[in-house]
Design a protein around this motif. Structure first.
Motif: not given
Length: 96
Positions: A14-15, A40-42, A73-78, A87-92
């Motif tokens: 996770i980044t 969420f990260l867990v 809401l969380v947006e992320y790329a897998v 996984i790249y967590v891009s924004r909250i």
């Protein structure tokens, strides 16, 4: 940013984007939202597609999921081609 931050850990799947890191380091981030993001990260560590995760239309590889207690809401790329998935967590996006 902490003076102890050493950059991304190549072994960590996770980044966090700089914006997410800044959000989590901001003392004005409410404890409720902070704890919801950590939860969420867990969840994300156990499953790249946690409960209620949905693909973002028109953005291949992007997903979004609500934070617990509807705090945002969380947006992320897998990248599922990597093992384990990267996984790249891009924004909250906060609900307030």
């Amino acid at each position: 940013m902490s003076e102890y931050f050493e950059g991304p850990d190549e072994d960590d799947p996770i980044t966090l984007s700089p914006a997410v890191e800044q959000f989590l380091a901001d003392p004005d981030t409410s404890p409720d939202v902070f704890s919801a993001v950590v939860a969420f990260l867990v969840d994300l560590r156990e499953n790249p597609f946690p409960h209620l995760s949905m693909p973002v239309p028109g953005r291949p590889g992007m997903h979004s999921t609500p934070l617990r207690r509807d705090l945002g809401l969380v947006e992320y790329a897998v990248d599922e081609t990597a093992d384990p998935a990267r996984i790249y967590v891009s924004r909250i996006l906060r609900a307030d």
